[in-house]
Design an enzyme around this catalytic site. Structure first.
Site, PDB file in Angstrom:
ATOM      1  N   ARG A 184      23.251  36.672  13.195  1.00 33.40           N
ATOM      2  CA  ARG A 184      22.864  36.666  11.780  1.00 33.40           C
ATOM      3  C   ARG A 184      23.541  35.518  11.083  1.00 33.40           C
ATOM      4  O   ARG A 184      24.758  35.382  11.132  1.00 33.40           O
ATOM      5  CB  ARG A 184      23.345  37.955  11.104  1.00 33.40           C
ATOM      6  CG  ARG A 184      22.457  39.092  11.251  1.00 33.40           C
ATOM      7  CD  ARG A 184      22.727  40.173  10.251  1.00 33.40           C
ATOM      8  NE  ARG A 184      24.109  40.392   9.839  1.00 33.40           N
ATOM      9  CZ  ARG A 184      24.468  41.328   8.974  1.00 33.40           C
ATOM     10  NH1 ARG A 184      23.559  42.098   8.425  1.00 33.40           N
ATOM     11  NH2 ARG A 184      25.730  41.492   8.641  1.00 33.40           N
ATOM     12  N   THR A 220      22.500  33.733   4.817  1.00 33.59           N
ATOM     13  CA  THR A 220      21.151  34.247   4.520  1.00 33.59           C
ATOM     14  C   THR A 220      20.904  35.620   5.146  1.00 33.59           C
ATOM     15  O   THR A 220      19.933  36.292   4.772  1.00 33.59           O
ATOM     16  CB  THR A 220      20.090  33.295   5.084  1.00 33.59           C
ATOM     17  OG1 THR A 220      20.223  33.284   6.526  1.00 33.59           O
ATOM     18  CG2 THR A 220      20.262  31.882   4.548  1.00 33.59           C
ATOM     19  N   ASP A 246      32.413  44.938  12.296  1.00 30.11           N
ATOM     20  CA  ASP A 246      31.603  44.017  13.104  1.00 30.11           C
ATOM     21  C   ASP A 246      31.669  44.448  14.577  1.00 30.11           C
ATOM     22  O   ASP A 246      32.715  44.326  15.226  1.00 30.11           O
ATOM     23  CB  ASP A 246      32.134  42.595  12.932  1.00 30.11           C
ATOM     24  CG  ASP A 246      31.199  41.566  13.555  1.00 30.11           C
ATOM     25  OD1 ASP A 246      30.747  40.665  12.853  1.00 30.11           O
ATOM     26  OD2 ASP A 246      30.915  41.693  14.778  1.00 30.11           O
ATOM     27  N   ASP A 270      32.685  41.679  17.171  1.00 30.08           N
ATOM     28  CA  ASP A 270      34.105  41.314  17.082  1.00 30.08           C
ATOM     29  C   ASP A 270      35.001  42.418  17.624  1.00 30.08           C
ATOM     30  O   ASP A 270      35.999  42.153  18.298  1.00 30.08           O
ATOM     31  CB  ASP A 270      34.478  41.017  15.628  1.00 30.08           C
ATOM     32  CG  ASP A 270      33.962  39.658  15.178  1.00 30.08           C
ATOM     33  OD1 ASP A 270      33.672  38.816  16.044  1.00 30.08           O
ATOM     34  OD2 ASP A 270      33.831  39.455  13.960  1.00 30.08           O
TER      35      ASP A 270
HETATM   36  C1  PRP Z   1      25.164  42.109  14.547  1.00 27.18           C
HETATM   37  C2  PRP Z   1      24.594  43.284  15.307  1.00 27.18           C
HETATM   38  C3  PRP Z   1      23.117  43.069  15.148  1.00 27.18           C
HETATM   39  C4  PRP Z   1      22.998  42.494  13.780  1.00 27.18           C
HETATM   40  C5  PRP Z   1      22.546  43.586  12.863  1.00 27.18           C
HETATM   41  O1  PRP Z   1      25.131  40.989  15.306  1.00 27.18           O
HETATM   42  O2  PRP Z   1      25.026  43.352  16.636  1.00 27.18           O
HETATM   43  O3  PRP Z   1      22.570  42.180  16.115  1.00 27.18           O
HETATM   44  O4  PRP Z   1      24.319  42.040  13.398  1.00 27.18           O
HETATM   45  O5  PRP Z   1      22.308  43.097  11.590  1.00 27.18           O
HETATM   46  P1  PRP Z   1      20.841  43.025  10.973  1.00 27.18           P
HETATM   47  O6  PRP Z   1      20.213  44.351  11.203  1.00 27.18           O
HETATM   48  O7  PRP Z   1      21.121  42.764   9.522  1.00 27.18           O
HETATM   49  O8  PRP Z   1      20.108  41.893  11.609  1.00 27.18           O
HETATM   50  P2  PRP Z   1      25.746  39.580  14.799  1.00 27.18           P
HETATM   51  O9  PRP Z   1      24.709  38.802  14.081  1.00 27.18           O
HETATM   52  O10 PRP Z   1      27.008  39.851  14.047  1.00 27.18           O
HETATM   53  O11 PRP Z   1      25.999  38.796  16.128  1.00 27.18           O
HETATM   54  P3  PRP Z   1      27.007  39.114  17.333  1.00 27.18           P
HETATM   55  O12 PRP Z   1      26.405  40.280  18.102  1.00 27.18           O
HETATM   56  O13 PRP Z   1      26.966  37.855  18.115  1.00 27.18           O
HETATM   57  O14 PRP Z   1      28.354  39.447  16.774  1.00 27.18           O
HETATM   58  N1  URA Z   2      26.531  43.799  12.197  1.00 25.96           N
HETATM   59  C1  URA Z   2      27.667  44.466  12.512  1.00 25.96           C
HETATM   60  O1  URA Z   2      28.285  44.207  13.563  1.00 25.96           O
HETATM   61  N2  URA Z   2      28.092  45.411  11.681  1.00 25.96           N
HETATM   62  C2  URA Z   2      27.445  45.719  10.540  1.00 25.96           C
HETATM   63  O2  URA Z   2      27.898  46.621   9.799  1.00 25.96           O
HETATM   64  C3  URA Z   2      26.279  45.005  10.224  1.00 25.96           C
HETATM   65  C4  URA Z   2      25.841  44.052  11.081  1.00 25.96           C
END
Ligand code: PRP
Ligand code: URA
Length: 211
Positions: free
Chosen positions: A106, A110, A202, A205
């Site tokens: 994400r 945005t 997160d 993380d």
């Molecule tokens: C997180 C999570 C989803 C997304 C959800 O990933 O694992 O993929 O956010 O958010 P959304 O429903 O608003 O799209 P992130 O973008 O943080 O990436 P990562 O898994 O690499 O940490």
């Molecule tokens: N992605 C995450 O990892 N946690 C949230 O709460 C939303 C998006």
């Protein structure tokens, strides 16, 4: 079932106990990873309840008999990177499923998903797909992954997550009413940064210790 169409919330006490443990800020990386994997197994168990079976001839130490084996061809598809934690669990229980990966993150400003990787089984269109991501927040990432899978011919997609926000559920229900969602909780809302409240922070993380 929940008050939303096509959304199934696992209210089993073991599941609810485990999701509370990983919401806790004091739960460390190792235990967090272990519980994510365990929860993924439990959610997959429930979401795969309607898989089709076929007969299989078996010889037990006592006699020949006819048992059952799974007829459906299955793929799990992980939205990188946080779904790797779920994938690890499901592969313990179902080691022969095919695995696809869609890389999305994400954009922090945005909140829209950016694709950076994709590798799927060649016959993805013929498989029953369980799409994995621990968090369904705005729904942007899940919707982008579903759109991509459908563009590759996927017809049968079930989305498995640990925690869902109402925004994400509404988006998937509206854009992809054929996609069922399995989760352990529908949380209250998103905060101004698009994080689920109360959520678990997160997921990526916390799984990988990157913050
Ligand atoms: C997180 C999570 C989803 C997304 C959800 O990933 O694992 O993929 O956010 O958010 P959304 O429903 O608003 O799209 P992130 O973008 O943080 O990436 P990562 O898994 O690499 O940490
Ligand atoms: N992605 C995450 O990892 N946690 C949230 O709460 C939303 C998006």
């Amino acid at each position: 079932m929940s008050s939303y169409d096509n959304v199934f919330v696992l209210d089993h006490p073991l599941v609810q106990n485990k999701i509370s443990l990983i919401r806790d800020i004091n739960t460390k990386d190792k235990q967090f990873r272990e519980i994510v994997a365990e929860l993924a197994i439990l959610i997959f168990y429930e979401a795969s309840r309607n898989l089709k079976l076929k007969d299989k001839n078996i010889t037990t130490p006592i006699c020949d008999t006819v048992g059952k084996t799974i007829r459906d061809e299955i793929a799990i598809v992980s939205i990188l990177r946080a779904a790797i934690g779920m994938e690890n669990g499901i592969l313990q229980m179902a080691p022969n499923v095919k695995v696809g990966h869609v890389g999305l993150y994400r954009d922090p400003e945005t909140l829209t998903p950016v694709e950076y990787y994709c590798k799927l089984p060649n016959d993805i269109a013929e498989r029953k797909i369980f799409l994995l991501d621990p968090m369904l927040a705005t729904g942007g990432s899940a919707a982008a992954a579903i759109k991509f899978l459908k563009s590759r011919g996927a017809k049968d997609i079930t989305f498995l997550c640990l925690i869902a926000a109402p925004d994400g559920i509404k988006k998937i229900n509206l854009e992809y009413p054929d996609v069922k969602i399995y989760t352990t909780s529908i949380d209250k809302k998103l905060n101004d940064h698009g994080y689920i409240v109360p959520g678990l922070g997160d997921a990526g993380d916390r799984l990988f210790g990157t913050k």
